[in-house]
Scaffold this active site. Structure first.
Site, PDB file in Angstrom:
ATOM      1  N   GLU A 171      -8.957   0.555  -2.752  1.00 45.37           N
ATOM      2  CA  GLU A 171      -9.755   0.445  -1.284  1.00 45.37           C
ATOM      3  C   GLU A 171     -10.747   1.085  -1.295  1.00 45.37           C
ATOM      4  OE1 GLU A 171      -7.486   0.946   1.912  1.00 45.37           O
ATOM      5  OE2 GLU A 171      -6.327  -0.939   1.914  1.00 45.37           O
TER       6      GLU A 171
ATOM      7  N   ARG B 197      -7.041  12.359   1.360  1.00 40.19           N
ATOM      8  CA  ARG B 197      -5.796  13.551   2.012  1.00 40.19           C
ATOM      9  C   ARG B 197      -4.906  12.876   1.478  1.00 40.19           C
ATOM     10  NH1 ARG B 197      -7.641   9.361   7.471  1.00 40.19           N
ATOM     11  NH2 ARG B 197      -8.841  10.869   7.318  1.00 40.19           N
TER      12      ARG B 197
ATOM     13  N   ASN C   5      -0.004  -1.513  -0.470  1.00 42.23           N
ATOM     14  CA  ASN C   5       0.268  -0.679   0.058  1.00 42.23           C
ATOM     15  C   ASN C   5       0.526   1.083  -0.136  1.00 42.23           C
ATOM     16  OD1 ASN C   5      -1.223   2.174   0.718  1.00 42.23           O
ATOM     17  ND2 ASN C   5      -3.126   1.230   1.881  1.00 42.23           N
TER      18      ASN C   5
ATOM     19  N   HIS D  18       0.901   5.970   2.137  1.00 40.79           N
ATOM     20  CA  HIS D  18       2.067   7.398   2.868  1.00 40.79           C
ATOM     21  C   HIS D  18       2.548   8.219   1.972  1.00 40.79           C
ATOM     22  CE1 HIS D  18      -1.428   6.943   5.573  1.00 40.79           C
ATOM     23  NE2 HIS D  18      -1.225   5.362   5.906  1.00 40.79           N
TER      24      HIS D  18
ATOM     25  N   ARG E  46      -9.479   7.607  -0.444  1.00 40.62           N
ATOM     26  CA  ARG E  46     -10.437   8.472   0.776  1.00 40.62           C
ATOM     27  C   ARG E  46     -11.651   9.375   0.257  1.00 40.62           C
ATOM     28  NH1 ARG E  46      -9.291   6.633   5.720  1.00 40.62           N
ATOM     29  NH2 ARG E  46     -10.673   8.058   6.643  1.00 40.62           N
TER      30      ARG E  46
ATOM     31  N   THR F 124      -7.967   3.276   8.970  1.00 40.24           N
ATOM     32  CA  THR F 124      -9.101   3.432   8.803  1.00 40.24           C
ATOM     33  C   THR F 124      -9.722   1.635  10.277  1.00 40.24           C
ATOM     34  OG1 THR F 124      -9.276   2.770   6.517  1.00 40.24           O
ATOM     35  CG2 THR F 124     -11.296   0.987   6.967  1.00 40.24           C
TER      36      THR F 124
ATOM     37  N   HIS G  66       2.087   1.102   5.177  1.00 36.83           N
ATOM     38  CA  HIS G  66       2.806   2.569   7.022  1.00 36.83           C
ATOM     39  C   HIS G  66       4.054   1.651   7.506  1.00 36.83           C
ATOM     40  CE1 HIS G  66       3.496   4.458  10.414  1.00 36.83           C
ATOM     41  NE2 HIS G  66       3.161   5.333   9.955  1.00 36.83           N
TER      42      HIS G  66
ATOM     43  N   HIS H   1      -5.638   3.945  -1.366  1.00 36.79           N
ATOM     44  CA  HIS H   1      -6.648   3.835  -0.784  1.00 36.79           C
ATOM     45  C   HIS H   1      -6.829   5.665  -1.523  1.00 36.79           C
ATOM     46  CE1 HIS H   1      -9.732   4.012   3.400  1.00 36.79           C
ATOM     47  NE2 HIS H   1     -10.810   4.630   1.523  1.00 36.79           N
TER      48      HIS H   1
ATOM     49  N   HIS I  20      -3.562  -4.129   7.352  1.00 37.83           N
ATOM     50  CA  HIS I  20      -3.985  -3.757   8.323  1.00 37.83           C
ATOM     51  C   HIS I  20      -3.233  -3.171   9.870  1.00 37.83           C
ATOM     52  CE1 HIS I  20      -5.255   0.652  10.137  1.00 37.83           C
ATOM     53  NE2 HIS I  20      -5.575   1.212   9.149  1.00 37.83           N
TER      54      HIS I  20
ATOM     55  N   GLU J  16     -11.173  -9.328   3.515  1.00 39.18           N
ATOM     56  CA  GLU J  16      -9.896  -9.080   3.886  1.00 39.18           C
ATOM     57  C   GLU J  16      -9.691  -9.320   5.329  1.00 39.18           C
ATOM     58  OE1 GLU J  16      -7.318  -5.479   2.670  1.00 39.18           O
ATOM     59  OE2 GLU J  16      -6.272  -5.353   4.455  1.00 39.18           O
TER      60      GLU J  16
HETATM   61  N1  PXP Z   1      -5.830  -2.959   4.604  1.00 36.96           N
HETATM   62  C1  PXP Z   1      -6.938  -2.293   4.673  1.00 36.96           C
HETATM   63  C2  PXP Z   1      -7.951  -2.356   4.310  1.00 36.96           C
HETATM   64  C3  PXP Z   1      -6.221  -1.340   4.883  1.00 36.96           C
HETATM   65  O1  PXP Z   1      -7.389  -0.191   4.839  1.00 36.96           O
HETATM   66  C4  PXP Z   1      -4.984  -0.637   4.944  1.00 36.96           C
HETATM   67  C5  PXP Z   1      -4.483   0.507   5.693  1.00 36.96           C
HETATM   68  O2  PXP Z   1      -4.757   1.315   4.285  1.00 36.96           O
HETATM   69  C6  PXP Z   1      -3.928  -1.713   5.314  1.00 36.96           C
HETATM   70  C7  PXP Z   1      -4.262  -2.858   4.897  1.00 36.96           C
HETATM   71  C8  PXP Z   1      -2.716  -1.056   5.247  1.00 36.96           C
HETATM   72  O3  PXP Z   1      -2.588  -0.989   6.518  1.00 36.96           O
HETATM   73  P1  PXP Z   1      -1.205  -0.627   7.602  1.00 36.96           P
HETATM   74  O4  PXP Z   1      -0.441   0.470   6.440  1.00 36.96           O
HETATM   75  O5  PXP Z   1      -1.066  -0.336   8.706  1.00 36.96           O
HETATM   76  O6  PXP Z   1       0.061  -1.544   6.573  1.00 36.96           O
END
Ligand code: PXP
Length: 246
Positions: A69, A48, A6, A9, A44, A100, A212, A42, A189, A151
């Site tokens: 997402e 953001r 992902n 960030h 949003r 989330t 992240h 994602h 997550h 998920e």
């Molecule tokens: N999966 C989903 C559905 C999420 O919303 C997120 C955060 O955007 C992640 C995975 C990834 O989470 P993290 O950034 O904490 O690894």
């Protein structure tokens, strides 16, 4: 096990200045070169971090697969249907949240969610629902038309794994239950370099979404090279100039 990275960030850092660096699309290519099986973003409602243009560019540039997402806001659903990413993961969204927090609530009126899942599936997008590792919720997801995968939200595990293994056991039980119900099982997550191993070892889970922690590590590991390069540019600019008098 598929690893989807992902890159939200990367865009968070860019949006801090509303400039053009760092570019999440370039980051996505680098992730792919390093072995990522897919790229997750994602989009949003408040935009953001990731912007609509990023999603358009990613849809063209990603050579693995794109996992978008999204919540159920109509403009974003329409964008997804037009761009047709490989996968869409439906997530809950509250404006004030930092990230989330919690999975989708499938216990009440799921009419809009079911409609969106059906529309996405009908245009050929693989649909996944982001839910807590909870058996009744898994059963409701399995009953929804067009839903191929769930998920599992690993946030509780990430928050508690140091002191208790209850959350890991919930993930194990939920994964087995979902698989038996015919769903593909993903997870994500809050997964980090410290806590990922027990989750990655769960046989039923076929895809992890991690953001992240990977972006955090990339910043730290790239810092010395970044400073060296700027040091070099600044120093080279001064080589031929007479020394300033003290
Ligand atoms: N999966 C989903 C559905 C999420 O919303 C997120 C955060 O955007 C992640 C995975 C990834 O989470 P993290 O950034 O904490 O690894």
């Amino acid at each position: 096990m598929r690893l989807y990275v992902n890159v939200d960030h990367v865009a968070t850092v860019r949006q801090a200045r509303r400039t053009d660096e760092p570019d999440p699309v370039e980051a996505a290519s680098r992730c792919e070169r390093a072995g990522a099986d897919g790229i997750t973003v994602h989009l949003r409602e408040d935009r953001r971090h990731i912007q609509d243009d990023d999603v358009h560019r990613l849809a063209r540039a990603v050579t693995t697969v794109l996992n978008l997402e999204l919540a159920t806001s109509e403009d974003i659903v329409q964008l997804a249907c037009a761009l047709r990413p490989h996968q869409a993961t439906l997530v809950p969204e509250r404006r004030q949240e930092i990230t989330t927090e919690g999975g989708l609530d499938l216990s009440g009126d799921t009419g809009r969610l079911a409609e969106v899942a059906g529309r996405l599936a009908d245009v050929g997008i693989r649909v996944s629902l982001f839910i807590d590792p909870d058996v009744p919720t898994i059963d409701r997801a399995a009953a929804m038309h067009g839903v191929a995968a769930i998920e599992l939200h690993t946030g509780e595990y990430a928050n508690t794994y140091r002191t208790a293994d209850t959350a890991l056991h919930r993930l194990l039980a939920a994964s087995a239950h979902a698989r038996a119900a015919g769903l593909a099982v993903h997870a994500g997550h809050g997964l980090t370099y410290r806590n990922v191993t027990p989750v990655a070892a769960i046989g039923e889970i076929e895809e992890l979404n991690i953001g992240h922690s990977i972006v955090s590590r990339a910043i730290m590991h790239g810092m010395e090279e970044a400073v060296r390069e700027m040091r070099r540019l600044v120093d080279v600019a001064r080589v031929d100039q007479p020394k300033a008098s003290p």
